[in-house]
Design an enzyme around this catalytic site. Structure first.
Site, PDB file in Angstrom:
ATOM      1  N   ASP A 239       1.398  -7.627   0.259  1.00 40.95           N
ATOM      2  CA  ASP A 239      -0.141  -7.797  -0.487  1.00 40.95           C
ATOM      3  C   ASP A 239      -1.230  -8.442   0.146  1.00 40.95           C
ATOM      4  O   ASP A 239      -1.118  -9.588   0.504  1.00 40.95           O
ATOM      5  CB  ASP A 239       0.195  -8.037  -1.795  1.00 40.95           C
ATOM      6  CG  ASP A 239      -1.150  -7.842  -2.728  1.00 40.95           C
ATOM      7  OD1 ASP A 239      -1.370  -6.875  -2.840  1.00 40.95           O
ATOM      8  OD2 ASP A 239      -1.654  -8.875  -3.053  1.00 40.95           O
ATOM      9  N   GLU A 312      -0.188  -4.305   3.803  1.00 35.92           N
ATOM     10  CA  GLU A 312      -1.509  -3.752   3.121  1.00 35.92           C
ATOM     11  C   GLU A 312      -2.778  -4.408   3.550  1.00 35.92           C
ATOM     12  O   GLU A 312      -2.957  -5.633   3.473  1.00 35.92           O
ATOM     13  CB  GLU A 312      -1.447  -4.015   1.551  1.00 35.92           C
ATOM     14  CG  GLU A 312      -2.641  -3.169   0.950  1.00 35.92           C
ATOM     15  CD  GLU A 312      -2.974  -4.245  -0.365  1.00 35.92           C
ATOM     16  OE1 GLU A 312      -3.423  -3.266  -1.417  1.00 35.92           O
ATOM     17  OE2 GLU A 312      -2.853  -5.308  -0.558  1.00 35.92           O
TER      18      GLU A 312
END
Length: 598
Positions: A239, A312
């Site tokens: 993330d 990401e």
């Protein structure tokens, strides 16, 4: 041998064509032999589960691990190779799991470590791999590491990014070290009374940034990865990678202010500044390379299938491509390709995107990606508007067909296979900190709640998601007709077509074949997949026009021979198995066809 010789000839022919300038504009073709061997992930169907909204097993209105276990057969039925789970770590839920209090345990409302181990075991029985969400940039302020850092305990003094700030010579008030802004509005610096310093938080106040310039932090986060690898995960979706490093202070200990962007007049909005000192630093790319080395070393020592990294990043493509690695250093196998989210008209509305716009999006990735890497296609996720709400409900099947037809990895966000759409969430019902940190007048610009509503399993109360009278977010009223149970018993449906597409992706041509694409006028997208000694396939889609389009696909794709209709969306009003003339093809509004050579 004949196939190998012919493939070699085709490769030479393609290179000659490209060098002579004869290839059509935005054409991109790669010739591949039938002998190509690919790793499990390179043709995988990934499926993102947002656990809080997937399936509630204990009636508290919140999804959980046992709920996921109960639906593994569904994942198997729709052809999922691997599923990545949004965070399930222990958390006070200030950002619904992205604020982690304990990286080594499970949030109680989702279950226990025993539940997680059961999930791994049951998924393995079905040949489904589990990918964890890894959140390296920050922790919760309730994490013991942060509490020790606040107290300046030995070994934890610099675990986070701390600074004294400055005294304003005019007002005498203490001010933050720089003008940096957090993603959820306002200053990225928060004063801590106990430590008497500011700490950096590029997301919510309760999400202090870890200090990756401290080797102890780097080692700790590698221990986190190893811990979950030991429990059987197949890899990690990482993330918010671009935020991991920020620029070093100067010799006087000062952080530089970031320049104004000119995009907005709102000084609290993150986009008010150009984040040149807090995003996309080269050290971040190297950190991903280190994590990849850990994965490869783990596999070398313990065996088993390749462990993967999915990254990401919404950064500029030249930076994103660096995460792939290079000829000498391996990086992430899957740096997320968000071009169908950020390309076109951005994440707000792509209903007016032309066929040339679609081609530009496809070529933006395939044109820059190193030839020895694997493409991936992400249409949506828990942070974005749903595909049907962004591209239009009439394009839901068309977009699923496109994603499954393109080469490489396909990544589906839960519910896209049944055509779920966004639900407008009131200010009173809002839960997303990105919205709640604003106000009732502007929250809809920032909220991510509309795409996070509970999964729609059936027409029963609460869409079969929960037996509780209420759910953590409201359920879209369209669940009465848009749900798994209804679509499993109806053809055509979004789900029935999705299953057919998953099966089609297993054929050699779609797994290993060359790719050529073009727009036929303003409204029609055409893509050809071909492989030596195998059938060729063509996708044609009327992506924009509200009227019938009569087109010549043969000339645009250099396609010859006879073709029949293999698959069609309902808008096409076509019969599978029917022969078509590529030089004179009619497409109804938003119709999409997949054609097979005869």
């Amino acid at each position: 041998m004949a196939c190998k010789l012919l493939a070699t000839f085709l490769i030479i022919a393609v290179h000659c064509s490209l060098s002579s300038g004869a290839a059509i504009e935005l054409d991109h073709e790669r010739a591949t032999t039938t002998e190509t061997t690919k790793d499990w992930w390179q043709t995988a169907q990934f499926y993102q589960i947002y656990p809080r909204s997937f399936k509630d097993s204990n009636g508290d209105g919140i999804g959980d691990l046992q709920g996921i276990i109960s639906k593994l057969d569904y994942l198997k039925e729709i052809g999922v190779t691997a599923t990545w789970l949004s965070p399930i770590y222990t958390s006070p839920m200030a950002d619904f799991g992205y604020d982690i209090a304990d990286f080594y345990d499970i949030q109680e409302e989702y279950g226990t470590l025993e539940d997680f181990d059961e999930l791994i075991a049951e998924a393995n029985k079905r040949n489904i791999k589990i990918v964890m969400d890894f959140v390296p940039n920050h922790s919760s302020d309730e994490n013991v590491w942060f509490q020790k850092s606040v107290n300046r305990e030995k070994g934890y003094e610099d675990y986070y990014v701390w600074h004294d700030g400055y005294i304003n010579s005019t007002t005498g008030a203490r001010e933050p070290p720089s003008n940096w802004l957090q993603a959820f509005r306002g200053s990225a610096w928060e004063w801590n009374d106990q430590r008497q310093q500011y700490y950096l938080h590029q997301f919510a106040v309760k999400q202090p940034d870890l200090n990756y310039r401290n080797p102890a932090v780097v080692a700790q986060m590698k221990r986190v990865l190893t811990y979950w690898l030991d429990r059987g995960v197949a890899g990690f979706r990482i993330d918010a990678v671009p935020w991991c490093f920020e620029v070093l202070p100067d010799a006087q200990g000062r952080y530089p202010d970031e320049p104004l962007s000119g995009y907005t007049d709102d000084p609290e909005d993150s986009s008010y500044l150009k984040h040149i000192y807090t995003l996309d630093l080269p050290e971040t790319v190297d950190m991903v390379y280190q994590w990849r080395t850990l994965m490869d070393d783990y596999q070398r020592i313990y065996g088993g299938d390749t462990r993967i990294i999915m990254v990401e990043t919404y950064s500029a493509l030249d930076y994103v491509m660096q995460f792939y690695g290079n000829r000498t250093t391996k990086g992430a196998q899957i740096p997320f390709n968000f071009q169908f989210i950020t390309g076109g008209n951005g994440d707000k509305n792509n209903t007016e995107l032309s066929a040339a716009g679609f081609i530009k999006i496809i070529n933006s990735w395939l044109g820059l990606m190193p030839s020895y890497q694997t493409a991936n296609w992400v249409m949506g996720n828990h942070d974005q508007r749903r595909v049907g709400s962004r591209y239009g409900e009439e394009r839901i099947d068309l977009m699923n067909m496109l994603q499954m037809f393109l080469p490489g990895v396909s990544i589906t966000y839960q519910g896209e296979e049944i055509g779920m759409t966004d639900l407008d969430i009131s200010w009173e019902d809002s839960r997303d900190p990105a919205a709640c940190n604003s106000n009732a007048d502007i929250y809809e610009q920032f909220t991510r709640d509309p795409a996070r509503t509970p999964f729609q399993w059936s027409a029963e109360a609460n869409a079969g998601f929960s037996i509780n009278s209420t759910t953590w977010l409201p359920i879209n009223p369209n669940y009465v007709t848009i749900n798994v149970e209804a679509e499993n018993s109806t053809e055509p449906s979004h789900l029935s077509l999705y299953k057919q597409l998953v099966q089609l992706r297993q054929i050699k041509t779609l797994q290993n074949g060359a790719t050529r694409y073009a727009n036929v006028g303003d409204n029609v997208l055409a893509i050809k997949r071909s492989l030596t000694c195998e059938s060729s396939y063509i996708l044609v889609a009327n992506v924009l026009s509200s009227s019938v389009e009569n087109i010549d696909v043969a000339s645009s794709l250099y396609a010859t021979g006879s073709y029949t209709i293999k698959l069609a969306n309902p808008e096409a009003k076509a019969t599978e198995g029917t022969s078509v003339d590529l030089s004179s093809l009619s497409l109804e509004p938003y119709a999409a066809l997949i054609l097979q050579s005869v």
